[in-house]
Write an enzyme that holds these catalytic residues in place. Structure first.
Site, PDB file in Angstrom:
ATOM      1  N   ASP A 280       0.817  -1.225   0.000  1.00  0.00           N
ATOM      2  CA  ASP A 280       0.000   0.000   0.000  1.00  0.00           C
ATOM      3  C   ASP A 280       0.846   1.268   0.000  1.00  0.00           C
ATOM      4  O   ASP A 280       0.665   2.148   0.848  1.00  0.00           O
ATOM      5  CB  ASP A 280      -0.945   0.020   1.211  1.00  0.00           C
ATOM      6  CG  ASP A 280      -1.714  -1.275   1.385  1.00  0.00           C
ATOM      7  OD1 ASP A 280      -2.113  -1.853   0.356  1.00  0.00           O
ATOM      8  OD2 ASP A 280      -1.924  -1.704   2.535  1.00  0.00           O
TER       9      ASP A 280
ATOM     10  N   GLU B 185     -11.114   1.027  -3.722  1.00  0.00           N
ATOM     11  CA  GLU B 185     -10.438   1.416  -2.476  1.00  0.00           C
ATOM     12  C   GLU B 185      -9.189   2.221  -2.829  1.00  0.00           C
ATOM     13  O   GLU B 185      -8.958   2.589  -3.974  1.00  0.00           O
ATOM     14  CB  GLU B 185     -10.074   0.163  -1.668  1.00  0.00           C
ATOM     15  CG  GLU B 185      -9.189  -0.821  -2.432  1.00  0.00           C
ATOM     16  CD  GLU B 185      -8.952  -2.125  -1.705  1.00  0.00           C
ATOM     17  OE1 GLU B 185      -9.262  -2.221  -0.496  1.00  0.00           O
ATOM     18  OE2 GLU B 185      -8.449  -3.073  -2.338  1.00  0.00           O
TER      19      GLU B 185
END
Length: 530
Positions: free
Chosen positions: A18, A190
């Site tokens: 991420d 997301e």
């Protein structure tokens, strides 16, 4: 700089998912998720996008990150690093539950004038979903975006990207909440990040889920609250349906512009060790990009495949000193080195101390390897398919409930442990124990007696999915412990497990009697062999 200089992916190997990239002047920083590992959020630094150095962790205090009892793969999800007017901003989620219909996802903000800290106490933002990101607009206003979680039956759980203004004076979100993007047909929308260029707001998102269908998609709008038009060639990056690619799971990206006007995109990736299993966890890679005439972002190489070799920017090389392989625990201070992590809680001198016996790491035995609360475990990421970890331990167990040794650890449900304990007939002894999908096993039919031995050396050598354990009574002559162990279960995969970390190598101690028996480790070696 050579015109043929290149970057080799992944740039952050091992469990570093991420990525959120930021440039401040000539310095580049990447923040990555740490989940249940403490301290929270890894920050890497570079000056050339080729060489990277781990410089610290912003979340170092329980007041910033209290993960006691957090389930596996909860904790810190998808941090976002930004900078405005002399201040660094870090947004993060501390996920408290994730199984079933509901997810508890409190989002926080911390700030610092120096990337190395100290970082402030957290400001609570909201809990409506995860992957929060802060955007600093040209007019000085600040906006938070995050994905919206919908627990209701029959609904799209990934219910879109919501936008709300953040007021730095009041230190809270203000004004209406607006759902600005419902996602594309890839779904599972997301990881939002906002950028502004040539009068457009660009919304970069991750879609398809963080496994083998992961992807990066983009949309744009003339106004920050939409409507957003979708890039007609989405996804702009993906490995989905391309099993021949070395870099799989490509998605969850972040953009940066160099001081020389070049554009790059960092993104999550995974490299299978065996079949679909990525034992190193989800890593960070980088791709070079360009803005084309119609105003969309594209990979410079064309198409949307992640590449292992990428052209480096026109910046002077800036290598760092290599990380020492050996830690002798003799720095004289309280803190472990920057590459060490603990589970859920920070190291405190009542259970982990470098000062009580100088030159040794002393661990006081606490709860079991299955505990979500107070484990005495210190470990570092496995970052190479072929590596070695070694330590020597002084430990005198009085009961079978006292254990200490060397572990290859994914989470409380999956780990392998070369442990010293006490057997009623063999006395002080070794065995290789494993928990696989939550099921405990002992891999040796009988313990190996080391009764009367005060120092025992322990080693594991990992080559892709196979781990070979050994012990020594003098540090020179080594004896194998059992057969090679298939450790491919130490991975996120298969997808039905729904977990997100990576393999760690470390030392630990347990005392299930509650007597807190200590174990002393004289050194720890982590050596990459390829």
């Amino acid at each position: 700089m050579s015109e043929h200089a290149s970057i080799t992916n992944p740039i952050l190997r091992g469990f570093n998912p991420d990525p959120s990239i930021l440039r401040v002047g000539d310095d580049y920083y990447i923040a990555t998720s740490t989940f249940e590992w403490f301290p929270g959020v890894q920050i890497h630094h570079s000056r050339d996008l080729v060489h990277w150095q781990l410089i610290g962790h912003p979340l170092t205090r329980v007041s910033q990150l209290d993960m006691l009892g957090n389930p596996g793969s909860c904790g810190v999800w998808a941090p976002c690093l930004s900078y405005d007017n002399g201040l660094f901003y870090l947004i993060y989620t501390d996920v408290k539950s994730r199984h079933g219909a509901f997810k508890d996802t409190p989002n926080y903000l911390v700030t610092a004038t120096d990337i190395r800290g100290p970082w402030s106490e957290p400001v609570y933002l909201n809990s409506s979903g995860f992957d929060p990101s802060l955007f600093h607009d040209e007019d000085g206003r600040k906006w938070l975006v995050n994905m919206l979680w919908d627990h209701r039956k029959g609904k799209n759980h990934f219910a879109g990207i919501v936008l709300q203004e953040y007021d730095p004076q009041q230190q809270k979100l203000v004004g209406p909440v607006k759902n600005i993007f419902l996602g594309t047909e890839l779904r599972l929308t997301e990881g939002p990040h906002l950028y502004k260029r040539n009068g457009y707001y660009y919304l970069l998102t991750a879609e398809g889920g963080t496994y083998y269908d992961h992807a990066v998609t983009m949309a744009r709008s003339r106004t920050i609250d939409g409507p957003y038009e979708v890039d007609p060639t989405n996804p702009i990056l993906t490995s989905s349906g391309k099993p021949h690619l070395e870099l799989q799971k490509a998605g969850h990206a972040s953009l940066v512009k160099t001081q020389t006007g070049e554009w790059y995109m960092v993104h999550l990736t995974g490299r299978p060790t065996k079949d679909i299993y990525c034992t190193l966890g989800r890593e960070t890679a980088i791709q070079r990009g360009v803005w084309i005439e119609d105003g969309w972002f594209r990979l410079e190489t064309g198409g949307n495949d992640p590449r292992v070799e990428v052209d480096a920017p026109a910046l002077p090389p800036h290598p760092f000193e290599p990380v020492p392989e050996r830690d002798d625990f003799d720095g004289g201070g309280f803190e472990l080195g920057v590459h060490w992590s603990t589970l859920r809680v920070p190291p405190t001198e009542d259970w982990l101390t470098l000062r009580e016996r100088p030159g040794f790491l002393r661990l006081y035995g606490r709860e079991s390897m299955n505990s979500l609360f107070r484990q005495s475990l210190a470990a570092r990421r496995q970052q190479s398919f072929h590596c070695l970890a070694e330590t020597v331990v002084e430990f005198e167990p009085e009961t079978f409930q006292q254990m200490a040794g060397l572990t290859v650890f994914y989470d409380t449900n999956d780990h392998v442990y070369l442990r010293i304990s006490r057997d009623e007939t063999k006395g002080k002894s070794l065995n290789l124990i494993q928990t696989k999908a939550g099921v405990y096993d002992e891999l040796l039919e009988e313990d190996i007696s080391i009764e009367g031995v005060s120092r025992c050396w322990l080693r594991v050598t990992i080559e892709r999915e196979l781990a070979r354990f050994a012990y020594s009574l003098d540090g020179e002559t080594w004896q194998a412990v059992g057969k090679a162990v298939d450790v491919s279960h130490l991975a996120d995969d298969p997808a039905e497990k729904v977990r997100f970390t990576g393999t760690f190598l470390g030392v630990c101690a347990q005392d299930l009697s509650g007597m807190r028996k200590p174990a002393d480790f004289d050194y720890f070696i982590y050596r990459e062999l390829d």
